[in-house]
Design a protein around this motif. Structure first.
Motif, PDB file in Angstrom:
ATOM      1  N   ARG A 186       0.888  -1.314   0.045  1.00  0.00           N
ATOM      2  CA  ARG A 186      -0.031  -0.232   0.060  1.00  0.00           C
ATOM      3  C   ARG A 186       0.662   1.317   0.160  1.00  0.00           C
ATOM      4  NH1 ARG A 186      -2.784   3.661   3.497  1.00  0.00           N
ATOM      5  NH2 ARG A 186      -4.870   4.252   2.595  1.00  0.00           N
ATOM      6  N   LYS A 187       1.760   1.287   0.816  1.00  0.00           N
ATOM      7  CA  LYS A 187       2.803   2.745   1.003  1.00  0.00           C
ATOM      8  C   LYS A 187       3.546   2.712  -0.394  1.00  0.00           C
ATOM      9  CE  LYS A 187       6.509   4.121   3.894  1.00  0.00           C
ATOM     10  NZ  LYS A 187       7.883   4.195   3.311  1.00  0.00           N
ATOM     11  N   GLU A 188       3.979   1.525  -0.992  1.00  0.00           N
ATOM     12  CA  GLU A 188       4.687   1.760  -2.355  1.00  0.00           C
ATOM     13  C   GLU A 188       3.624   2.147  -3.137  1.00  0.00           C
ATOM     14  OE1 GLU A 188       7.700  -1.394  -4.519  1.00  0.00           O
ATOM     15  OE2 GLU A 188       6.104  -2.057  -3.120  1.00  0.00           O
ATOM     16  N   LYS A 189       2.470   1.855  -3.236  1.00  0.00           N
ATOM     17  CA  LYS A 189       1.456   2.313  -4.316  1.00  0.00           C
ATOM     18  C   LYS A 189       1.263   3.804  -4.058  1.00  0.00           C
ATOM     19  CE  LYS A 189      -1.999  -0.384  -5.466  1.00  0.00           C
ATOM     20  NZ  LYS A 189      -3.133  -1.545  -5.625  1.00  0.00           N
ATOM     21  N   ILE A 190       1.001   4.079  -2.860  1.00  0.00           N
ATOM     22  CA  ILE A 190       0.611   5.459  -2.497  1.00  0.00           C
ATOM     23  C   ILE A 190       1.999   6.338  -3.087  1.00  0.00           C
ATOM     24  CG2 ILE A 190       0.266   7.201  -1.005  1.00  0.00           C
ATOM     25  CD1 ILE A 190      -1.490   4.964   0.505  1.00  0.00           C
ATOM     26  N   GLU A 191       2.976   5.991  -2.622  1.00  0.00           N
ATOM     27  CA  GLU A 191       4.185   6.891  -3.161  1.00  0.00           C
ATOM     28  C   GLU A 191       4.405   6.906  -4.583  1.00  0.00           C
ATOM     29  OE1 GLU A 191       7.594   4.998  -1.333  1.00  0.00           O
ATOM     30  OE2 GLU A 191       7.008   5.783   0.621  1.00  0.00           O
ATOM     31  N   ASN A 192       3.939   5.818  -5.351  1.00  0.00           N
ATOM     32  CA  ASN A 192       4.134   5.845  -6.933  1.00  0.00           C
ATOM     33  C   ASN A 192       3.172   6.723  -7.345  1.00  0.00           C
ATOM     34  OD1 ASN A 192       6.416   4.172  -6.921  1.00  0.00           O
ATOM     35  ND2 ASN A 192       5.145   2.261  -7.158  1.00  0.00           N
ATOM     36  N   LEU A 193       1.836   6.743  -7.026  1.00  0.00           N
ATOM     37  CA  LEU A 193       0.641   7.414  -7.438  1.00  0.00           C
ATOM     38  C   LEU A 193       0.945   9.083  -7.034  1.00  0.00           C
ATOM     39  CD1 LEU A 193      -2.306   5.173  -6.278  1.00  0.00           C
ATOM     40  CD2 LEU A 193      -1.582   5.614  -8.785  1.00  0.00           C
ATOM     41  N   ASN A 241       3.893  10.427  -6.980  1.00  0.00           N
ATOM     42  CA  ASN A 241       5.285  10.814  -7.538  1.00  0.00           C
ATOM     43  C   ASN A 241       4.445  11.077  -9.348  1.00  0.00           C
ATOM     44  OD1 ASN A 241       7.258  10.988  -5.982  1.00  0.00           O
ATOM     45  ND2 ASN A 241       7.593   8.922  -6.191  1.00  0.00           N
ATOM     46  N   LEU A 242       3.507  10.073  -9.620  1.00  0.00           N
ATOM     47  CA  LEU A 242       3.117  10.246 -10.965  1.00  0.00           C
ATOM     48  C   LEU A 242       2.037  11.454 -11.048  1.00  0.00           C
ATOM     49  CD1 LEU A 242       2.282   6.409 -11.763  1.00  0.00           C
ATOM     50  CD2 LEU A 242       4.017   7.826 -13.058  1.00  0.00           C
ATOM     51  N   ALA A 243       1.231  11.597 -10.189  1.00  0.00           N
ATOM     52  CA  ALA A 243       0.491  12.930 -10.038  1.00  0.00           C
ATOM     53  C   ALA A 243       1.258  14.182 -10.146  1.00  0.00           C
ATOM     54  CB  ALA A 243      -0.436  12.892  -8.760  1.00  0.00           C
ATOM     55  N   MET A 244       2.288  14.209  -9.439  1.00  0.00           N
ATOM     56  CA  MET A 244       3.163  15.559  -9.479  1.00  0.00           C
ATOM     57  C   MET A 244       3.988  15.431 -10.844  1.00  0.00           C
ATOM     58  SD  MET A 244       3.018  16.910  -6.774  1.00  0.00           S
ATOM     59  CE  MET A 244       4.218  18.481  -6.846  1.00  0.00           C
ATOM     60  N   THR A 245       4.167  14.454 -11.512  1.00  0.00           N
ATOM     61  CA  THR A 245       4.866  14.407 -12.733  1.00  0.00           C
ATOM     62  C   THR A 245       3.780  14.781 -13.773  1.00  0.00           C
ATOM     63  OG1 THR A 245       6.309  12.648 -12.200  1.00  0.00           O
ATOM     64  CG2 THR A 245       5.927  13.078 -14.540  1.00  0.00           C
ATOM     65  N   CYS A 246       2.472  14.426 -13.711  1.00  0.00           N
ATOM     66  CA  CYS A 246       1.319  14.911 -14.539  1.00  0.00           C
ATOM     67  C   CYS A 246       1.311  16.481 -14.294  1.00  0.00           C
ATOM     68  CB  CYS A 246       0.466  14.118 -14.265  1.00  0.00           C
ATOM     69  SG  CYS A 246      -1.309  14.553 -15.617  1.00  0.00           S
ATOM     70  N   TRP A 247       1.050  16.920 -13.337  1.00  0.00           N
ATOM     71  CA  TRP A 247       0.847  18.347 -12.959  1.00  0.00           C
ATOM     72  C   TRP A 247       1.943  19.126 -13.750  1.00  0.00           C
ATOM     73  CZ3 TRP A 247      -2.222  21.851 -10.068  1.00  0.00           C
ATOM     74  CH2 TRP A 247      -3.429  21.441  -9.808  1.00  0.00           C
ATOM     75  N   VAL A 280      -6.343  10.559  -7.974  1.00  0.00           N
ATOM     76  CA  VAL A 280      -4.868  10.690  -7.974  1.00  0.00           C
ATOM     77  C   VAL A 280      -4.445  12.054  -8.713  1.00  0.00           C
ATOM     78  CG1 VAL A 280      -2.679   9.700  -8.772  1.00  0.00           C
ATOM     79  CG2 VAL A 280      -4.570   8.193  -7.958  1.00  0.00           C
ATOM     80  N   LEU A 281      -4.875  12.391  -9.754  1.00  0.00           N
ATOM     81  CA  LEU A 281      -4.658  13.672 -10.270  1.00  0.00           C
ATOM     82  C   LEU A 281      -4.746  14.897  -9.650  1.00  0.00           C
ATOM     83  CD1 LEU A 281      -5.212  12.749 -14.015  1.00  0.00           C
ATOM     84  CD2 LEU A 281      -2.987  12.726 -12.930  1.00  0.00           C
ATOM     85  N   ASP A 282      -5.906  14.685  -8.923  1.00  0.00           N
ATOM     86  CA  ASP A 282      -6.366  15.926  -7.869  1.00  0.00           C
ATOM     87  C   ASP A 282      -5.433  16.021  -6.665  1.00  0.00           C
ATOM     88  OD1 ASP A 282      -8.184  18.007  -7.409  1.00  0.00           O
ATOM     89  OD2 ASP A 282      -9.008  16.704  -5.576  1.00  0.00           O
ATOM     90  N   TRP A 283      -4.885  14.912  -6.293  1.00  0.00           N
ATOM     91  CA  TRP A 283      -4.007  14.947  -5.079  1.00  0.00           C
ATOM     92  C   TRP A 283      -3.081  16.177  -4.580  1.00  0.00           C
ATOM     93  CZ3 TRP A 283       1.372  14.519  -4.262  1.00  0.00           C
ATOM     94  CH2 TRP A 283       1.874  14.505  -2.974  1.00  0.00           C
ATOM     95  N   PRO A 284      -2.255  16.627  -5.662  1.00  0.00           N
ATOM     96  CA  PRO A 284      -1.512  17.703  -5.416  1.00  0.00           C
ATOM     97  C   PRO A 284      -2.473  18.983  -4.956  1.00  0.00           C
ATOM     98  CG  PRO A 284      -0.725  16.753  -7.525  1.00  0.00           C
ATOM     99  CD  PRO A 284      -2.124  16.171  -7.294  1.00  0.00           C
ATOM    100  N   ALA A 285      -3.544  19.058  -5.209  1.00  0.00           N
ATOM    101  CA  ALA A 285      -4.369  20.354  -4.971  1.00  0.00           C
ATOM    102  C   ALA A 285      -5.087  19.795  -3.452  1.00  0.00           C
ATOM    103  CB  ALA A 285      -5.219  20.564  -6.024  1.00  0.00           C
ATOM    104  N   SER A 286      -5.602  18.709  -3.473  1.00  0.00           N
ATOM    105  CA  SER A 286      -6.375  18.347  -2.318  1.00  0.00           C
ATOM    106  C   SER A 286      -5.658  17.685  -1.360  1.00  0.00           C
ATOM    107  CB  SER A 286      -7.510  17.239  -2.613  1.00  0.00           C
ATOM    108  OG  SER A 286      -6.940  16.063  -3.304  1.00  0.00           O
ATOM    109  N   SER A 287      -4.500  17.055  -1.373  1.00  0.00           N
ATOM    110  CA  SER A 287      -3.659  16.253  -0.396  1.00  0.00           C
ATOM    111  C   SER A 287      -4.714  15.205   0.192  1.00  0.00           C
ATOM    112  CB  SER A 287      -3.232  17.303   0.723  1.00  0.00           C
ATOM    113  OG  SER A 287      -2.250  18.346   0.269  1.00  0.00           O
ATOM    114  N   GLY A 288      -5.370  14.598  -0.579  1.00  0.00           N
ATOM    115  CA  GLY A 288      -6.232  13.464  -0.345  1.00  0.00           C
ATOM    116  C   GLY A 288      -5.413  12.429   0.529  1.00  0.00           C
TER     117      GLY A 288
END
Length: 100
Positions: free
Chosen positions: A27-34, A36-42, A86-94
């Motif tokens: 779970r921890k690995e998946k969240i970290e990967n997601l 990082n991917l969200a930040m890369t997309c932004w 996931v893509l909203d995470w940088p703005a929402s900190s979900g």
């Protein structure tokens, strides 16, 4: 000299989908990967986010136009609501409560 290779938004979205469906990663690995991917997309969609002044000056209509292309790409996936989260995470900190 460091050369940064650009990753296209469709590639990033595909990678997010793969991480979501991955049953072997923790779970921890998946969240970290997601995250990082969200930040890369932004960074790909809104490269101006690195400069607060430039980001603040960005036309809202331009932002909507850029993210509309992302939403169109996300629509191709079955896990679209999770991908959008996931893509909203940088703005929402979900908290990624739904990641197992």
């Amino acid at each position: 000299m460091i050369v940064r290779t650009r990753t296209s938004v469709p590639q990033i979205i595909h990678q997010i989908d793969e991480v979501i469906r991955d049953t072997h990663a923790s779970r921890k690995e998946k969240i970290e990967n997601l995250q990082n991917l969200a930040m890369t997309c932004w960074q790909e969609v809104v490269p101006e986010c690195g400069s607060p002044e430039t980001f603040q000056a960005l036309d809202p209509a331009e932002m909507q136009k850029r993210w509309a292309k992302v939403r169109d790409e996300v629509e191709k996936y079955e896990a679209k609501s999770q991908i959008l989260y996931v893509l909203d995470w940088p703005a929402s900190s979900g908290d990624f409560y739904w990641i197992k």
